[in-house]
Design a protein around this motif. Structure first.
Motif, PDB file in Angstrom:
ATOM      1  N   GLU A  58       4.844  11.177  -2.956  1.00 19.98           N
ATOM      2  CA  GLU A  58       5.632  11.348  -1.731  1.00 19.98           C
ATOM      3  C   GLU A  58       5.010  10.558  -0.588  1.00 19.98           C
ATOM      4  O   GLU A  58       5.704   9.891   0.174  1.00 19.98           O
ATOM      5  N   ARG A  59       3.704  10.663  -0.473  1.00 21.42           N
ATOM      6  CA  ARG A  59       2.992   9.991   0.611  1.00 21.42           C
ATOM      7  C   ARG A  59       3.108   8.479   0.511  1.00 21.42           C
ATOM      8  O   ARG A  59       3.299   7.788   1.515  1.00 21.42           O
ATOM      9  N   LYS A  60       3.032   7.939  -0.716  1.00 21.71           N
ATOM     10  CA  LYS A  60       3.134   6.495  -0.906  1.00 21.71           C
ATOM     11  C   LYS A  60       4.541   6.013  -0.561  1.00 21.71           C
ATOM     12  O   LYS A  60       4.699   5.009   0.131  1.00 21.71           O
ATOM     13  N   LEU A  61       5.559   6.717  -1.015  1.00 25.05           N
ATOM     14  CA  LEU A  61       6.925   6.305  -0.697  1.00 25.05           C
ATOM     15  C   LEU A  61       7.168   6.376   0.804  1.00 25.05           C
ATOM     16  O   LEU A  61       7.776   5.472   1.383  1.00 25.05           O
ATOM     17  N   GLN A  62       6.689   7.408   1.438  1.00 21.23           N
ATOM     18  CA  GLN A  62       6.852   7.517   2.883  1.00 21.23           C
ATOM     19  C   GLN A  62       6.163   6.352   3.589  1.00 21.23           C
ATOM     20  O   GLN A  62       6.699   5.769   4.527  1.00 21.23           O
ATOM     21  N   SER A  63       4.982   5.977   3.137  1.00 19.14           N
ATOM     22  CA  SER A  63       4.256   4.838   3.700  1.00 19.14           C
ATOM     23  C   SER A  63       5.034   3.540   3.499  1.00 19.14           C
ATOM     24  O   SER A  63       5.128   2.708   4.405  1.00 19.14           O
ATOM     25  N   ILE A  64       5.607   3.373   2.317  1.00 15.84           N
ATOM     26  CA  ILE A  64       6.409   2.174   2.029  1.00 15.84           C
ATOM     27  C   ILE A  64       7.613   2.128   2.957  1.00 15.84           C
ATOM     28  O   ILE A  64       7.917   1.093   3.552  1.00 15.84           O
ATOM     29  N   LEU A  65       8.308   3.251   3.098  1.00  9.93           N
ATOM     30  CA  LEU A  65       9.505   3.282   3.944  1.00  9.93           C
ATOM     31  C   LEU A  65       9.169   3.025   5.411  1.00  9.93           C
ATOM     32  O   LEU A  65       9.952   2.397   6.128  1.00  9.93           O
ATOM     33  N   GLN A  66       8.011   3.456   5.866  1.00 13.90           N
ATOM     34  CA  GLN A  66       7.599   3.183   7.238  1.00 13.90           C
ATOM     35  C   GLN A  66       7.309   1.695   7.448  1.00 13.90           C
ATOM     36  O   GLN A  66       7.414   1.200   8.567  1.00 13.90           O
ATOM     37  N   SER A  67       6.977   0.998   6.366  1.00 15.58           N
ATOM     38  CA  SER A  67       6.661  -0.426   6.463  1.00 15.58           C
ATOM     39  C   SER A  67       7.883  -1.315   6.271  1.00 15.58           C
ATOM     40  O   SER A  67       7.790  -2.522   6.463  1.00 15.58           O
ATOM     41  N   THR A  68       9.009  -0.741   5.874  1.00 18.47           N
ATOM     42  CA  THR A  68      10.205  -1.543   5.588  1.00 18.47           C
ATOM     43  C   THR A  68      11.308  -1.223   6.592  1.00 18.47           C
ATOM     44  O   THR A  68      12.363  -0.706   6.230  1.00 18.47           O
TER      45      THR A  68
END
Length: 178
Positions: free
Chosen positions: A32-42
Motif C-alpha cells: 500500500e505504501r509503495k503504491l501510494q508513493s508511486i501515485l504521489q510521484s505521478t
C-alpha cells in the motif's frame, strides 16, 4: 507492470513520474505504501489500472490518512480485486475527482438491500463505507455525484446485470458494459 514485484523499483518513479500518463499494475506484489508513493510521484497520470492486486487491498488501509489528489486521472480500472470494499472504493474515487471511465469488472458487488442493512445497521459507517463488503450503494452514490462526468462504466463478470443496473438507476451512462 505485469506479475512483477513493484516494491523494488528504486527511484524510477521519483525520476520519471512526472512524465507518466498511464500506469498499469496487473497481478503484482505491491505494498500500500509503495503504491501510494508511486501515485504521489505521478501527478500527470491520466489512466490507472490496478487489476488482480487483491493483496494490496486486503488490510483495508490503502489511502488511509492521505491527502492524495489525482485530478488528471480520468480512466480507472479496478477489475478483479476481490478485497475491494465500500471504504476503499470511496477513498480511491475521492482521490480522483475527474473520472469519466470506471471499470469494476470481476469484482463481487452486492446489491441486495438486506445485505446493506446488515453491514450498515445504524448508518453510522455509511458516510465512509464498510471495511468488509463492496455494495452497490457506494457505486450508486458515486454515480449520483458524478453523473455529468461519467462517460463509460464496465461491470463485466459482476452480479450487476441489466436488472441490477436498473436497480442502481444507472441509465445515465450511454457507454455501460455489463
Amino acid at each position: 507492470f505485469n506479475e512483477d514485484e513493484v516494491n523494488e523499483c528504486g527511484d524510477f518513479f521519483k525520476r520519471f513520474g512526472a512524465d507518466i500518463e498511464t500506469l498499469s499494475i496487473v497481478s503484482c506484489d505491491i505494498s500500500e505504501r509503495k503504491l501510494q508513493s508511486i501515485l504521489q510521484s505521478t501527478k500527470n497520470l491520466r489512466q490507472l489500472q490496478i487489476q488482480q492486486c487483491s493483496d494490496l487491498f486486503i488490510s483495508g488501509r490503502f489511502l488511509t490518512d492521505s491527502n492524495l489528489l489525482l485530478e488528471n486521472v480520468t480512466c480507472l480500472s479496478l477489475a478483479l480485486n476481490r478485497h475491494l470494499t465500500d471504504l476503499l472504493f470511496n477513498r480511491i474515487t475521492q482521490a480522483m475527482p475527474n473520472l469519466s471511465s470506471l471499470d469494476l469488472s470481476g469484482n463481487t458487488i452486492s446489491f441486495h438491500k438486506g445485505l446493506h442493512k446488515k453491514f450498515y445497521p445504524g448508518s453510522h459507517d455509511e458516510e465512509c463505507g464498510s471495511k468488509t463488503v463492496f455494495t452497490s450503494f457506494f457505486i450508486q452514490k458515486f454515480l449520483q455525484k458524478r453523473a455529468s462526468k461519467i462517460k463509460e462504466l464496465t461491470f463485466n463478470s459482476t452480479l450487476i446485470d441489466g436488472q441490477g443496473a436498473r436497480l442502481l438507476d444507472i441509465n445515465l451512462c450511454p457507454f455501460m458494459y455489463i
